[in-house]
Design a protein around this motif. Structure first.
Motif, PDB file in Angstrom:
ATOM      1  N   ILE A 140       0.815  -1.219   0.000  1.00 14.56           N
ATOM      2  CA  ILE A 140       0.000   0.000   0.000  1.00 14.56           C
ATOM      3  C   ILE A 140       0.848   1.269   0.000  1.00 14.56           C
ATOM      4  N   PHE A 141       2.161   1.134   0.212  1.00 11.72           N
ATOM      5  CA  PHE A 141       3.028   2.304   0.239  1.00 11.72           C
ATOM      6  C   PHE A 141       3.839   2.493  -1.043  1.00 11.72           C
ATOM      7  N   THR A 142       4.017   1.426  -1.812  1.00 12.31           N
ATOM      8  CA  THR A 142       4.927   1.528  -2.957  1.00 12.31           C
ATOM      9  C   THR A 142       4.306   1.146  -4.294  1.00 12.31           C
ATOM     10  N   ASP A 143       3.223   0.380  -4.305  1.00 12.35           N
ATOM     11  CA  ASP A 143       2.620   0.010  -5.590  1.00 12.35           C
ATOM     12  C   ASP A 143       2.080   1.272  -6.269  1.00 12.35           C
ATOM     13  N   PRO A 144       2.516   1.563  -7.484  1.00 11.56           N
ATOM     14  CA  PRO A 144       2.130   2.842  -8.108  1.00 11.56           C
ATOM     15  C   PRO A 144       0.640   2.991  -8.319  1.00 11.56           C
ATOM     16  N   ASP A 145      -0.063   1.916  -8.658  1.00  8.93           N
ATOM     17  CA  ASP A 145      -1.505   2.013  -8.855  1.00  8.93           C
ATOM     18  C   ASP A 145      -2.228   2.265  -7.531  1.00  8.93           C
ATOM     19  N   VAL A 146      -1.788   1.568  -6.474  1.00  8.20           N
ATOM     20  CA  VAL A 146      -2.414   1.773  -5.165  1.00  8.20           C
ATOM     21  C   VAL A 146      -2.191   3.206  -4.694  1.00  8.20           C
ATOM     22  N   VAL A 147      -0.971   3.687  -4.806  1.00  8.68           N
ATOM     23  CA  VAL A 147      -0.674   5.041  -4.329  1.00  8.68           C
ATOM     24  C   VAL A 147      -1.433   6.081  -5.150  1.00  8.68           C
ATOM     25  N   ALA A 148      -1.557   5.868  -6.441  1.00  5.96           N
ATOM     26  CA  ALA A 148      -2.348   6.784  -7.268  1.00  5.96           C
ATOM     27  C   ALA A 148      -3.813   6.784  -6.823  1.00  5.96           C
ATOM     28  N   GLY A 149      -4.339   5.604  -6.500  1.00  2.00           N
ATOM     29  CA  GLY A 149      -5.709   5.526  -6.003  1.00  2.00           C
ATOM     30  C   GLY A 149      -5.875   6.239  -4.677  1.00  2.00           C
ATOM     31  N   GLN A 150      -4.914   6.061  -3.765  1.00  2.00           N
ATOM     32  CA  GLN A 150      -4.964   6.757  -2.475  1.00  2.00           C
ATOM     33  C   GLN A 150      -4.934   8.270  -2.671  1.00  2.00           C
TER      34      GLN A 150
END
Length: 428
Positions: free
Chosen positions: A110-120
């Motif tokens: 949740i801290f480094t995946d680019p898609d997850v961080v973009a969603g956050q």
């Protein structure tokens, strides 16, 4: 240095359904809760959307959920309450709330995946933008103690480095600023950031990133167990965290928000909760640059809800049927005493040296934890009548830094361990 009156508030825990109230949002119940909070004379609340309910898919932030958050904020404004919103929940009262698109079959960091961080980032920007025009909107907190996902003791941590933690914070705080420019956006970690050597969210992150420093004070972390419910170390734990944060701050008068503090039973016996509350808040108010105190929490958790740790049920200033508890009466008295009164404590002129290694990563920060030499020295100095603050070892001889903070003497933990008033050296 600001002399504005300190802020007093509560972390809003809905009396009906706890944070699951977002599933069955009832504005009338919310209004009744806010009436009971405003009745204590408080001026703000901290609000917790549940991340999986607000963003159930990476590309879907539910408009209806956002609308309900705005309705809550508007109801608070009608009662004279300002609102801070924590976005990423994240973790609350021993339960994790992570969306399905980050877990199991979709497991990603949740801290480094680019898609997850973009969603956050899009989620936080959306919440901030929805509230940006509300005068009572304080700003966003990135999430509640989200550092706990990054290291043990979490059972399934998303491992990162301190550099990655810093990049993540910068990205998400920028999203908050994009959504609501000029508001007080910050992040909030639990005390592992100050005490746990391998926690990638560091004291430097806490004290240098975001508009203010947030500290969360919980004496069940070994403080009350080691020292007892009425000990100096216990009743000054919140003040200690406020002053510890200043060792890492780059600005000499950076505001510090005591964003969470509570009286957990049995570590603080129920019959002592009011006295502990009054002492803790009074001691925190003796810290210069304190922005405010936000008690955890507004209302007790209903016993109809299962599987909470026992202490979580009774932390409210009010019962879950909205009756004021002794701790609530104590906070109400303090808030009334400080209304429209300048907050201008005398400078803390005695600084305790903190040597936690490299100041960016603090690999030996456990020296600051309960039982560690810095923690115990701070308690001894305080019990001896001193009003200590802290300074990093790397700055203990920095004349300009000490002068900017009003420090005139520097004490090592070893000196503070002497049986009499510790020997000190005059600041250069």
């Amino acid at each position: 240095m600001s002399s504005a009156p300190p802020r007093f508030g509560a972390n809003y825990t809905p009396s009906q359904g706890w944070f699951h109230h977002w599933l069955d949002f009832d504005l009338d119940e919310v209004r009744a809760d806010l009436d009971s909070i405003a009745g204590l004379g408080l001026d703000h609340i901290r609000v917790f959307p549940l991340w999986p309910l607000f963003q159930p898919n990476r590309t879907l932030v539910r408009p209806r959920a956002v609308e309900q958050l705005v309705q809550l904020a508007d109801a608070a404004a009608e009662r004279g309450l300002d609102v801070n919103v924590d976005g990423l929940q994240g973790h609350l009262s021993s339960f994790d709330f992570l969306p399905a698109w980050t877990r199991t079959w979709h497991r990603r960091n949740i801290f480094t995946d680019p898609d997850v961080v973009a969603g956050q980032a899009e989620y936080l920007r959306t919440l901030a933008a929805a509230l940006a025009d509300r005068p009572n909107f304080i700003g966003m907190t990135v999430g509640n103690e989200i550092a706990q996902f990054a290291a043990a003791p979490h059972p399934d941590p998303d491992r990162i480095t301190p550099a990655q933690a810093g990049s993540w914070l910068d990205r998400l705080l920028a999203a908050c600023e994009e959504g609501a420019p000029g508001r007080m956006h910050l992040h909030a970690e639990y005390d592992a950031s100050w005490y746990q050597d391998d926690q990638p969210f560091t004291p430097a992150h806490a004290a240098r990133t975001g508009a203010v420093t947030a500290v969360h004070s919980w004496v069940f972390n070994g403080t009350a167990q080691r020292h007892g419910a009425t000990a100096t170390a216990t009743e000054h734990h919140a003040a200690y965290l406020v002053e510890l944060s200043k060792a890492w701050a780059l600005e000499p008068h950076r505001p510090v928000w005591l964003q969470e503090v509570g009286a957990p039973a049995p570590h603080i016996p129920p019959e002592h909760a009011a006295a502990f509350t009054a002492a803790t808040v009074a001691n925190a108010l003796d810290c210069p640059d304190l922005w405010g105190v936000t008690w955890w929490c507004s209302h007790d958790v209903s016993r109809s809800l299962a599987d909470f740790p026992e202490l979580e049920y009774t932390l409210g200033l009010l019962t879950n049927d909205r009756r004021v508890k002794p701790a609530g009466q104590a906070v109400a008295r303090i808030a009334a005493q400080w209304r429209d009164r300048e907050h201008r404590p005398a400078p803390r002129t005695c600084a305790l040296v903190v040597d936690a290694g490299d100041e960016e990563t603090a690999p030996r920060r456990s020296v600051c934890a309960p039982g560690g030499p810095v923690f115990e020295a701070f308690a001894r100095l305080t019990a001896d009548g001193a009003r200590p603050t802290t300074v990093l070892a790397s700055r203990a001889d920095d004349t300009d830094h000490l002068a900017a903070r009003g420090i005139t003497e520097v004490v090592t933990p070893e000196q503070a361990g002497l049986p009499a008033r510790p020997a000190t050296r005059t600041a250069p």
